[in-house]
Design an enzyme around this catalytic site. Structure first.
Site, PDB file in Angstrom:
ATOM      1  N   CYS A   2       0.845  -1.180   0.000  1.00 39.26           N
ATOM      2  CA  CYS A   2       0.000   0.000   0.000  1.00 39.26           C
ATOM      3  C   CYS A   2       0.888   1.239   0.000  1.00 39.26           C
ATOM      4  CB  CYS A   2      -0.865   0.023   1.248  1.00 39.26           C
ATOM      5  SG  CYS A   2      -1.796  -1.480   1.473  1.00 39.26           S
ATOM      6  N   LYS A 601       6.049  -3.802  -5.292  1.00 44.40           N
ATOM      7  CA  LYS A 601       7.451  -3.475  -5.500  1.00 44.40           C
ATOM      8  C   LYS A 601       8.237  -3.586  -4.208  1.00 44.40           C
ATOM      9  CE  LYS A 601      10.739  -2.722  -7.892  1.00 44.40           C
ATOM     10  NZ  LYS A 601      10.997  -3.974  -8.568  1.00 44.40           N
TER      11      LYS A 601
HETATM   12  C1  F6R Z   1      10.603 -10.443  -7.932  1.00 45.63           C
HETATM   13  C2  F6R Z   1      10.654  -9.382  -6.935  1.00 45.63           C
HETATM   14  C3  F6R Z   1      10.574  -9.790  -5.517  1.00 45.63           C
HETATM   15  C4  F6R Z   1      11.614  -9.019  -4.706  1.00 45.63           C
HETATM   16  C5  F6R Z   1      11.448  -9.331  -3.206  1.00 45.63           C
HETATM   17  C6  F6R Z   1      12.519  -8.658  -2.383  1.00 45.63           C
HETATM   18  O1  F6R Z   1      10.629  -9.963  -9.225  1.00 45.63           O
HETATM   19  O2  F6R Z   1      10.751  -8.230  -7.250  1.00 45.63           O
HETATM   20  O3  F6R Z   1      10.736 -11.156  -5.373  1.00 45.63           O
HETATM   21  O4  F6R Z   1      12.877  -9.388  -5.148  1.00 45.63           O
HETATM   22  O5  F6R Z   1      10.196  -8.898  -2.783  1.00 45.63           O
HETATM   23  O6  F6R Z   1      12.485  -7.282  -2.549  1.00 45.63           O
HETATM   24  P1  F6R Z   1      13.722  -6.384  -2.215  1.00 45.63           P
HETATM   25  O7  F6R Z   1      14.809  -6.752  -3.162  1.00 45.63           O
HETATM   26  O8  F6R Z   1      13.246  -4.984  -2.426  1.00 45.63           O
HETATM   27  O9  F6R Z   1      14.113  -6.679  -0.795  1.00 45.63           O
END
Ligand code: F6R
Length: 606
Positions: A2, A601
């Site tokens: 969110c 994201k």
């Molecule tokens: C896959 C993706 C997620 C992130 C995961 C970790 O394409 O984007 O699997 O890699 O949620 O996120 P971060 O790297 O921001 O800790």
């Protein structure tokens, strides 16, 4: 997850700023959006299911353009507690409409609190945990806005990023956070902004600060105060380092494709400042501070794509640095009984730097005073601030929800760390120099591979007919098969499994037939011959084989040709094939590639 965006200042139509803010993050997954605007006399609330354009239309109808509103809060919701309904959409309010709030995170004790409130005749219009907070405020109201908020913060169990306003305290706003990110910023004209996401603040603020867990921000009469766990504190502000939001796809059909193409230059940029290829020297500043450390064990921590990158880190550490290493999924590691010694280095990998599961482990490790290293993309994010050492991946804002360029940027930084530690230990000079020589060629190899995607596109036409896939690997190709399988799931919604080729005969061969294609990553590395045997096993059962290799594979149905390099470097190349396979299959299947369903994201809830 969110998103929260708040504005207070000189603008007389706060709704315009809020809607603009919402539109720029539209590509992220959300199910509904809402906003409230206010002035000294009243608060107006508008909510809509679906797109921001739905909200925008309702705002046009329901908010009179002649009315002036100097503050407002916007929120995009991705359903967790309760379905996708207007009632569950933020902002939320209590039974007496005395408190309005938006909330990111999950209140773990909300159920019990809700039952207690129901027993006192409170009524709930929705199912969210956030609505419970609003009624709790009314229940504990004592005539002083700040004290009331402080009181309920002692009752609710985090995680939260909370923004609260009240018609009983016009011109005031209180924000508090534990667990979920919250950034506060202002411009030169004293317009104030608050957001859960740095991207939201680009172009609005000149100075910004990150609220820490336990911080409470109180705005009153255009002045602000911050307390940290109850004690007044001066927050350090920093210049906003990103000036423009990357909102254009250029000539690319999708953001994903644009970001896949960006990878070569990102890797060049990472190496430009950190590797002197001519003199074979690693220059990264982070390494200077670690010169005298003698780590005996490395633990990589991450989630999703970042976990996959860490899995390669584990193999590089073992092979190049000669240091025992493991890679752990953050959401699991937290609950483990860990027995490591103080000479362990924990490497946290995260694009956003705000992933709640990873942050939880980081806090746990910091309590033990163990060494931490961050490989993070977003400058200023929680993980980058909490780790002792680190490298920024500097991949630029990753607009597309599922990761591509962040992954190869992470690999680049991890390999530099392995080379740095290897150079201090077991890595022979000739091997070190060979890796640097091949590494220097990686961007060009990626560009060569991307230059002609005809074969992969044709193959994707064929792959769209299947519902299940195997991605097979040995050794260095494990993280690549995992990542390719994840990408395929994320954007095509087709089922796939990543499996070690050597394990096929221990069970999964039972599944192999003409209905399940196997993508096998088999460059000419030290396990090439073994992979050829696995291919035979599959062919013997009429399975379709797509080989990814620098050599035409006899017996496979397709070979996707990649440039030749050395064992340690192939993963940079094979992953591009995995990304393209997922991309083209999704495109041919008409999937909404830049807005895949159910993906966020930055996962700031546990
Ligand atoms: C896959 C993706 C997620 C992130 C995961 C970790 O394409 O984007 O699997 O890699 O949620 O996120 P971060 O790297 O921001 O800790």
């Amino acid at each position: 997850m969110c998103g929260i965006f708040w504005y207070q200042g000189k603008e007389t139509h706060a709704q315009n700023i809020l809607l603009n803010g919402l539109k720029r993050l539209e590509y992220r997954w959300y199910d509904s959006a809402g906003l409230l605007v206010g002035n000294q006399k009243e608060i107006k609330l508008v909510k809509a299911i679906g797109k921001v354009s739905n909200l925008s239309e309702k705002v046009q109808k329901e908010i009179n353009a002649e009315e002036q509103f100097s503050f407002g809060i916007a929120h995009t919701r991705r359903a967790t507690h309760g379905g996708i309904t207007e009632n569950n959409t933020h902002p939320h309010y209590d039974n007496k409409q005395q408190f309005y709030l938006v909330h990111n995170g999950i209140i773990e004790n909300y159920h019990k609190l809700k039952q207690e409130l129901i027993a006192k005749w409170y009524e709930f219009y929705g199912q969210t945990d956030s609505e419970v907070i609003a009624n709790l405020l009314t229940e504990h109201r004592n005539g002083n806005f700040l004290e009331t908020v402080e009181k309920i913060l002692q009752i609710i169990k985090w995680a939260y990023a909370l923004l609260i306003v009240s018609p009983l305290a016009p011109g005031e706003m209180i924000a508090a956070k534990i667990g979920s990110p919250l950034l506060f910023g202002h411009d030169k004209d004293n317009n104030f902004f608050l957001s859960s996401d740095k991207q939201w603040l680009i172009g609005y603020v000149d100075q910004l600060t990150y609220l820490e867990d336990g911080d409470l921000l109180h705005i009153k009469n255009n002045e602000y105060t911050v307390t940290s766990k109850g004690i007044p504190t001066q927050k350090p502000f920093e210049e906003m380092d990103i000036k423009e939001i990357e909102s254009s796809k250029g000539n690319y059909k999708h953001f994903m494709l644009k970001e896949i193409f960006e990878q070569a230059n990102i890797i060049r940029r990472i190496f430009k400042w950190r590797v002197d290829f001519q003199n074979k020297i690693l220059n990264a500043e982070a390494f200077h501070g670690m010169q005298n450390e003698n780590f005996e064990h490395i633990v990589f921590i991450g989630c999703g794509t970042s976990y996959n990158a860490g899995s390669l880190g584990k193999l590089w550490m073992e092979n190049l640095a000669g240091i025992p290493a493991s890679c752990e999924i953050a959401s699991e590691y937290e609950y483990r009984n860990i027995n490591v010694n103080s000479k362990t280095l924990y490497v946290f990998i995260s694009q956003s730097g705000e992933t709640a599961d990873s942050i939880e482990v980081l806090k746990m490790i910091k309590e033990k005073w163990w060494h931490t290293f961050g490989i993070v993309n977003v400058v200023g994010s929680t993980i980058s601030r909490l780790t002792d050492y680190g490298l920024f991946t500097r991949a630029g804002a990753e607009i597309w929800v599922a990761s591509t360029k962040a992954f190869t940027a992470q690999l680049s930084c991890i390999l530099l760390l392995a080379l740095f530690l290897g150079k201090k230990r077991a890595l022979p000079k000739a091997k070190y120099e060979q890796i640097l020589r091949e590494l220097a060629k990686v961007p060009t190899m990626i560009e060569d591979l991307l230059a002609d995607q005809t074969q992969i596109r044709e193959l994707a036409q064929e792959l769209k007919k299947y519902n299940n896939f195997f991605f097979l690997w040995r050794h260095y190709q494990f993280p690549i098969a995992n990542e390719s399988s994840l990408k395929l799931k994320e954007i095509t919604y087709l089922h796939s499994e990543s499996y070690p080729s050597g394990e096929l005969k221990h069970g999964p061969l039972a599944l192999i037939d003409e209905k399940i294609p196997s993508v096998i990553f088999c460059p000419q590395d030290f396990l090439f011959e073994k992979n050829l045997s696995s291919i035979q096993e599959i062919k013997a059962r009429n399975g379709k084989v797509i080989a990814v290799s620098d050599k035409e594979i006899e017996g496979s149905d397709y070979t996707i040709k990649i440039p030749k390099t050395i064992d340690d470097i192939y993963p940079f190349i094979t992953v591009i094939v995995g990304q393209l396979l997922a991309y083209h299959t999704a495109d041919i299947l008409w999937k909404n590639i830049d807005k895949p369903r159910n993906l966020a994201k930055s996962v700031t809830v546990k």
